[in-house]
Design a protein around this motif. Sequence first.
Motif, PDB file in Angstrom:
ATOM      1  N   GLU A  51       6.977   8.173   7.593  1.00 20.77           N
ATOM      2  CA  GLU A  51       7.278   9.205   8.586  1.00 20.77           C
ATOM      3  C   GLU A  51       8.067  10.359   7.966  1.00 20.77           C
ATOM      4  N   LYS A  52       8.845  10.046   6.891  1.00 16.38           N
ATOM      5  CA  LYS A  52       9.711  11.069   6.296  1.00 16.38           C
ATOM      6  C   LYS A  52       9.555  11.203   4.787  1.00 16.38           C
ATOM      7  N   TYR A  53       9.191  10.115   4.110  1.00 19.37           N
ATOM      8  CA  TYR A  53       9.296  10.099   2.651  1.00 19.37           C
ATOM      9  C   TYR A  53       7.954   9.787   1.983  1.00 19.37           C
ATOM     10  N   PHE A  54       7.864  10.201   0.703  1.00 14.59           N
ATOM     11  CA  PHE A  54       6.603  10.043  -0.018  1.00 14.59           C
ATOM     12  C   PHE A  54       6.784   9.342  -1.360  1.00 14.59           C
ATOM     13  N   TYR A  55       7.923   8.669  -1.538  1.00 11.43           N
ATOM     14  CA  TYR A  55       8.101   7.907  -2.771  1.00 11.43           C
ATOM     15  C   TYR A  55       7.179   6.681  -2.742  1.00 11.43           C
ATOM     16  N   PRO A  56       6.870   6.109  -3.914  1.00 10.95           N
ATOM     17  CA  PRO A  56       5.895   5.007  -3.990  1.00 10.95           C
ATOM     18  C   PRO A  56       6.349   3.765  -3.231  1.00 10.95           C
ATOM     19  N   ILE A  57       5.371   3.071  -2.669  1.00  2.13           N
ATOM     20  CA  ILE A  57       5.606   1.808  -1.970  1.00  2.13           C
ATOM     21  C   ILE A  57       4.676   0.753  -2.550  1.00  2.13           C
ATOM     22  N   ILE A  58       5.260  -0.371  -2.972  1.00  3.18           N
ATOM     23  CA  ILE A  58       4.489  -1.508  -3.472  1.00  3.18           C
ATOM     24  C   ILE A  58       4.670  -2.664  -2.494  1.00  3.18           C
ATOM     25  N   LEU A  59       3.566  -3.233  -2.022  1.00  2.00           N
ATOM     26  CA  LEU A  59       3.625  -4.364  -1.101  1.00  2.00           C
ATOM     27  C   LEU A  59       3.494  -5.679  -1.856  1.00  2.00           C
ATOM     28  N   LEU A  60       4.290  -6.661  -1.454  1.00  2.00           N
ATOM     29  CA  LEU A  60       4.171  -8.028  -1.962  1.00  2.00           C
ATOM     30  C   LEU A  60       3.541  -8.858  -0.854  1.00  2.00           C
ATOM     31  N   THR A  61       2.464  -9.551  -1.159  1.00  2.00           N
ATOM     32  CA  THR A  61       1.790 -10.320  -0.125  1.00  2.00           C
ATOM     33  C   THR A  61       1.296 -11.651  -0.657  1.00  2.00           C
ATOM     34  N   ALA A  62       1.414 -12.675   0.188  1.00  2.00           N
ATOM     35  CA  ALA A  62       0.869 -13.987  -0.156  1.00  2.00           C
ATOM     36  C   ALA A  62      -0.557 -14.101   0.339  1.00  2.00           C
ATOM     37  N   LYS A  63      -1.000 -13.109   1.090  1.00  2.00           N
ATOM     38  CA  LYS A  63      -2.352 -13.126   1.640  1.00  2.00           C
ATOM     39  C   LYS A  63      -3.330 -12.532   0.635  1.00  2.00           C
ATOM     40  N   VAL A  64      -4.535 -13.028   0.659  1.00  2.00           N
ATOM     41  CA  VAL A  64      -5.540 -12.532  -0.281  1.00  2.00           C
ATOM     42  C   VAL A  64      -6.693 -11.843   0.441  1.00  2.00           C
ATOM     43  N   GLU A  65      -6.645 -11.799   1.773  1.00  2.00           N
ATOM     44  CA  GLU A  65      -7.724 -11.162   2.511  1.00  2.00           C
ATOM     45  C   GLU A  65      -7.740  -9.667   2.262  1.00  2.00           C
ATOM     46  N   ASP A  66      -8.933  -9.115   2.078  1.00  2.00           N
ATOM     47  CA  ASP A  66      -9.065  -7.679   1.833  1.00  2.00           C
ATOM     48  C   ASP A  66      -8.519  -6.856   2.988  1.00  2.00           C
ATOM     49  N   ILE A  67      -8.650  -7.373   4.220  1.00  2.00           N
ATOM     50  CA  ILE A  67      -8.228  -6.594   5.379  1.00  2.00           C
ATOM     51  C   ILE A  67      -6.730  -6.302   5.330  1.00  2.00           C
ATOM     52  N   ASP A  68      -5.936  -7.238   4.813  1.00  2.00           N
ATOM     53  CA  ASP A  68      -4.491  -7.023   4.711  1.00  2.00           C
ATOM     54  C   ASP A  68      -4.183  -5.957   3.668  1.00  2.00           C
ATOM     55  N   LYS A  69      -4.908  -5.997   2.558  1.00  2.00           N
ATOM     56  CA  LYS A  69      -4.696  -4.995   1.522  1.00  2.00           C
ATOM     57  C   LYS A  69      -5.106  -3.612   2.019  1.00  2.00           C
ATOM     58  N   ILE A  70      -6.258  -3.565   2.698  1.00  2.00           N
ATOM     59  CA  ILE A  70      -6.734  -2.283   3.219  1.00  2.00           C
ATOM     60  C   ILE A  70      -5.754  -1.715   4.236  1.00  2.00           C
ATOM     61  N   MET A  71      -5.229  -2.558   5.097  1.00  2.00           N
ATOM     62  CA  MET A  71      -4.274  -2.099   6.103  1.00  2.00           C
ATOM     63  C   MET A  71      -3.047  -1.484   5.433  1.00  2.00           C
ATOM     64  N   GLY A  72      -2.510  -2.185   4.427  1.00  2.00           N
ATOM     65  CA  GLY A  72      -1.331  -1.678   3.740  1.00  2.00           C
ATOM     66  C   GLY A  72      -1.586  -0.345   3.067  1.00  2.00           C
ATOM     67  N   LEU A  73      -2.715  -0.227   2.392  1.00  2.00           N
ATOM     68  CA  LEU A  73      -3.041   1.013   1.698  1.00  2.00           C
ATOM     69  C   LEU A  73      -3.345   2.135   2.681  1.00  2.00           C
TER      70      LEU A  73
END
Length: 233
Positions: free
Chosen positions: A70-92
């Motif tokens: 909403e305010k910032y554009f610094y990089p974000i890295i997600l850590l996930t135990a899920k391997v489903e593509d839908i979770d990765k797509i949602m995060g990206l």
Amino acid sequence: MKEKILLVDDEKEIADLIELYLKNEGYTIYKFYNGNDALNCIETEKLDLAILDVMLPDTDGFTICKKIREKYFYPIILLTAKVEDIDKIMGLTIGADDYITKPFNPLEVVARVKTQLRRYMLYNHTDSDDIDECTNRYDIRGMVINKDTHKCTYLGKSLSLTPIEFSILWHLCENKGKVVSSEELFEAVWGQKYLDNNNTVMAHIGRLREKMNEPSRKPKFIKTVWGVGYQIE
């Protein structure tokens, strides 16, 4: 001054291990085991990168990611135990720049952090004495993009792009008129080997089109060549 990194993971052992490796690289770490404390930190500290666990006891990494964007554009890295593509797509799609699936080698986290920070610092360099406004600039069908200033406008409207989104758009502009495959885009932007069924590029292209107010079905600027890749004509 060393970069400041937000680290959020409710698994104490994992958070402590990542903190140790990143501190050894000289980074300043703001570590939290829950989302609410992390959200408070976002508002009070000037951060350079965030590492967010997707699954947290009080909220989730997706919610924190959206709040940051909403305010910032610094990089974000997600850590996930899920391997489903839908979770990765949602995060990206909501603005994350990268994801790492558990279990992982902490050295991989360090490498990803360095890559994202290097790109972020490069594109947010603002020393006007070193900037030539006429260098590294494209003006294509209403899109004006400048690599030196990391500024981009489309049809007169300024676009707020993350470093990853900027890199994708820049690579497409560099190859104007050519069809660029998802594999080429991924390896050029992320610097990693492309794997089959990787929907990372598609998710970021979708977010770019959204910011440009482009229809997903018949976009006018970034065209999809089905089964081949993407093209700016």
